[in-house]
Write a protein that holds these residues in place. Structure first.
Motif, PDB file in Angstrom:
ATOM      1  N   LEU A  40      34.011  19.487  49.705  1.00  0.00           N
ATOM      2  CA  LEU A  40      35.037  20.298  50.375  1.00  0.00           C
ATOM      3  C   LEU A  40      35.939  21.148  48.934  1.00  0.00           C
ATOM      4  O   LEU A  40      36.847  19.942  48.792  1.00  0.00           O
ATOM      5  N   SER A  41      35.738  22.480  48.297  1.00  0.00           N
ATOM      6  CA  SER A  41      36.382  23.050  47.725  1.00  0.00           C
ATOM      7  C   SER A  41      38.247  22.862  47.537  1.00  0.00           C
ATOM      8  O   SER A  41      38.282  23.220  49.187  1.00  0.00           O
ATOM      9  N   PRO A  42      39.155  22.205  47.006  1.00  0.00           N
ATOM     10  CA  PRO A  42      39.977  21.996  47.565  1.00  0.00           C
ATOM     11  C   PRO A  42      40.644  23.922  47.470  1.00  0.00           C
ATOM     12  O   PRO A  42      42.410  23.891  47.884  1.00  0.00           O
ATOM     13  N   ARG A  43      39.770  24.756  46.593  1.00  0.00           N
ATOM     14  CA  ARG A  43      40.124  26.095  46.589  1.00  0.00           C
ATOM     15  C   ARG A  43      39.150  27.160  48.117  1.00  0.00           C
ATOM     16  O   ARG A  43      39.137  27.518  47.978  1.00  0.00           O
ATOM     17  N   PRO A  48      39.346  34.608  58.525  1.00  0.00           N
ATOM     18  CA  PRO A  48      38.584  35.143  59.003  1.00  0.00           C
ATOM     19  C   PRO A  48      37.878  36.073  58.122  1.00  0.00           C
ATOM     20  O   PRO A  48      38.483  36.637  56.968  1.00  0.00           O
ATOM     21  N   GLY A  49      36.337  35.750  58.526  1.00  0.00           N
ATOM     22  CA  GLY A  49      35.889  36.927  57.730  1.00  0.00           C
ATOM     23  C   GLY A  49      34.975  36.173  56.076  1.00  0.00           C
ATOM     24  O   GLY A  49      34.113  36.250  55.323  1.00  0.00           O
ATOM     25  N   LYS A  50      35.807  35.368  55.284  1.00  0.00           N
ATOM     26  CA  LYS A  50      35.737  33.842  54.287  1.00  0.00           C
ATOM     27  C   LYS A  50      34.456  33.187  54.602  1.00  0.00           C
ATOM     28  O   LYS A  50      35.273  32.533  55.530  1.00  0.00           O
ATOM     29  N   ALA A  51      33.921  33.005  53.535  1.00  0.00           N
ATOM     30  CA  ALA A  51      33.442  31.271  54.261  1.00  0.00           C
ATOM     31  C   ALA A  51      33.949  30.379  53.061  1.00  0.00           C
ATOM     32  O   ALA A  51      34.393  30.618  52.283  1.00  0.00           O
ATOM     33  N   ILE A  52      33.931  29.127  53.908  1.00  0.00           N
ATOM     34  CA  ILE A  52      34.138  28.339  53.498  1.00  0.00           C
ATOM     35  C   ILE A  52      32.986  27.356  52.357  1.00  0.00           C
ATOM     36  O   ILE A  52      32.425  27.499  52.400  1.00  0.00           O
ATOM     37  N   LEU A 237      33.751  31.289  39.877  1.00  0.00           N
ATOM     38  CA  LEU A 237      33.585  31.588  41.656  1.00  0.00           C
ATOM     39  C   LEU A 237      35.216  31.248  41.896  1.00  0.00           C
ATOM     40  O   LEU A 237      35.711  30.093  41.481  1.00  0.00           O
ATOM     41  N   ALA A 238      35.702  31.759  42.677  1.00  0.00           N
ATOM     42  CA  ALA A 238      37.627  31.989  42.802  1.00  0.00           C
ATOM     43  C   ALA A 238      37.766  30.457  43.422  1.00  0.00           C
ATOM     44  O   ALA A 238      38.787  30.735  43.212  1.00  0.00           O
ATOM     45  N   ASP A 239      36.800  30.665  44.323  1.00  0.00           N
ATOM     46  CA  ASP A 239      36.652  29.419  45.285  1.00  0.00           C
ATOM     47  C   ASP A 239      36.356  28.342  45.435  1.00  0.00           C
ATOM     48  O   ASP A 239      35.995  26.897  46.156  1.00  0.00           O
ATOM     49  N   MET A 240      36.518  27.498  43.443  1.00  0.00           N
ATOM     50  CA  MET A 240      36.223  26.457  43.201  1.00  0.00           C
ATOM     51  C   MET A 240      37.025  25.933  42.349  1.00  0.00           C
ATOM     52  O   MET A 240      37.012  27.245  41.146  1.00  0.00           O
ATOM     53  N   GLY A 244      34.780  21.857  39.868  1.00  0.00           N
ATOM     54  CA  GLY A 244      34.190  20.890  41.106  1.00  0.00           C
ATOM     55  C   GLY A 244      32.626  21.542  40.890  1.00  0.00           C
ATOM     56  O   GLY A 244      32.487  20.756  41.848  1.00  0.00           O
ATOM     57  N   TRP A 245      32.033  22.107  39.915  1.00  0.00           N
ATOM     58  CA  TRP A 245      30.149  21.916  39.606  1.00  0.00           C
ATOM     59  C   TRP A 245      29.851  20.099  39.546  1.00  0.00           C
ATOM     60  O   TRP A 245      29.516  19.504  40.271  1.00  0.00           O
ATOM     61  N   SER A 246      30.629  19.559  39.325  1.00  0.00           N
ATOM     62  CA  SER A 246      30.788  18.039  38.368  1.00  0.00           C
ATOM     63  C   SER A 246      30.587  17.020  39.377  1.00  0.00           C
ATOM     64  O   SER A 246      30.729  15.894  39.618  1.00  0.00           O
TER      65      SER A 246
END
Length: 277
Positions: A40-43, A48-52, A237-240, A244-246
């Motif tokens: 789960l990304s810490p970012r 509402p309306g945004k994906a987790i 990716l602003a939310d990663m 995070g990819w690793s």
């Protein structure tokens, strides 16, 4: 995310899962006596309306950009309702529901009901997605359980069970044949993965990292998606976080190659089962 949006499941043996009513999404899975198995990304934006970003998002009724709807559809950004939560003798269960609304019908003119059933216990997590066509005309959709598996060393990860399958490489926009097990070596281009493997059906996939193995089984889902953004795309990716990819690899149950055709009044069910070996 508020406390009212979070659903905590604890099996009698101590296995746990956490769900969010926002997006109808599994956020955490810890087998009995085990560590966290999902990323789960810490970012992640719990708004509402945004994906987790992370866990197990529900892609419905469109996978990726394969149609006129927002990317991955609307189910992962809408509020769901809790309809059942219980602890059994060996596991714990929660059932969430999403129904059509004025907002969904404005962009996808169908009456439907989705149910997400999540069962945790022992070393297993079972996630089942069911869709019922409540309208009087057929509907068609693509879907996926966009599972983010947590990894410690991506260079040490392999995925068995894909050999002999054809896949679509969304990075290269090309079709190819998987000739052997998928090894994630950390090489540029290998990690920038976005592939739809066709016809996986009920063949088990084995995700191995050192001594840890997660067996992934599908029912009802025809395909599988393997995704990792790699360092360059992850940085955009602003939310990663940049690294995070690793720490993750998406291994997703999906219906992409052949959309599900659902007559009026009929139901469809797909399931993804994860088991830590």
């Amino acid at each position: 995310m508020t406390a009212n949006d979070a659903i905590s499941l604890t099996a009698p043996d101590g296995a746990t899962a956490t769900l969010s009513l926002h997006g109808g999404q599994v956020l955490s899975w810890k087998p009995a006596g085990g560590a966290e198995q999902l990323y789960l990304s810490p970012r992640s934006a719990f708004t509402p309306g945004k994906a987790i970003r992370g866990g197990v998002p529900v892609c419905f009724p469109q996978f990726a950009e394969g149609g006129p709807l927002p990317r991955h559809g609307f189910a992962r950004t809408l509020p769901w309702e809790l309809v059942q939560q219980e602890q059994g003798k060996d596991d714990a269960l929660a059932v969430l529901r999403l129904r059509d609304s004025e907002a969904t019908r404005a962009i996808w003119p169908h009456a439907f009901e989705l149910e997400l059933s999540v069962r945790v216990g022992g070393s297993s997590l079972d996630v089942e997605l069911a869709c019922e066509n409540l309208g009087d005309v057929p509907l068609q959709f693509t879907a996926a359980l966009h599972t983010y598996l947590r990894v410690g060393d991506l260079d040490a990860v392999s995925v068995e069970g894909l050999a002999g399958l054809r896949y679509h490489d969304s990075i290269k926009q090309a079709e190819a044949l998987q000739r052997m097990d998928l090894l994630l070596t950390g090489e540029n281009g290998v990690l920038d993965l976005d592939r739809v493997y066709y016809g996986v059906k009920e063949r088990p996939l084995l995700v191995t990292e050192g001594r840890r193995q997660v067996v992934v089984r599908h029912q009802g889902f025809e395909d599988a998606v393997i995704w990792n953004p790699g360092p360059e795309r992850c940085a955009k990716l602003a939310d990663m976080p940049p690294e995070g990819w690793s720490e993750m690899l998406c291994v997703e149950a999906a219906c992409v190659g052949r959309p599900v055709e659902l007559p009026a009044g009929e139901s469809w069910v797909g399931r993804q089962s994860l088991r830590l070996e």
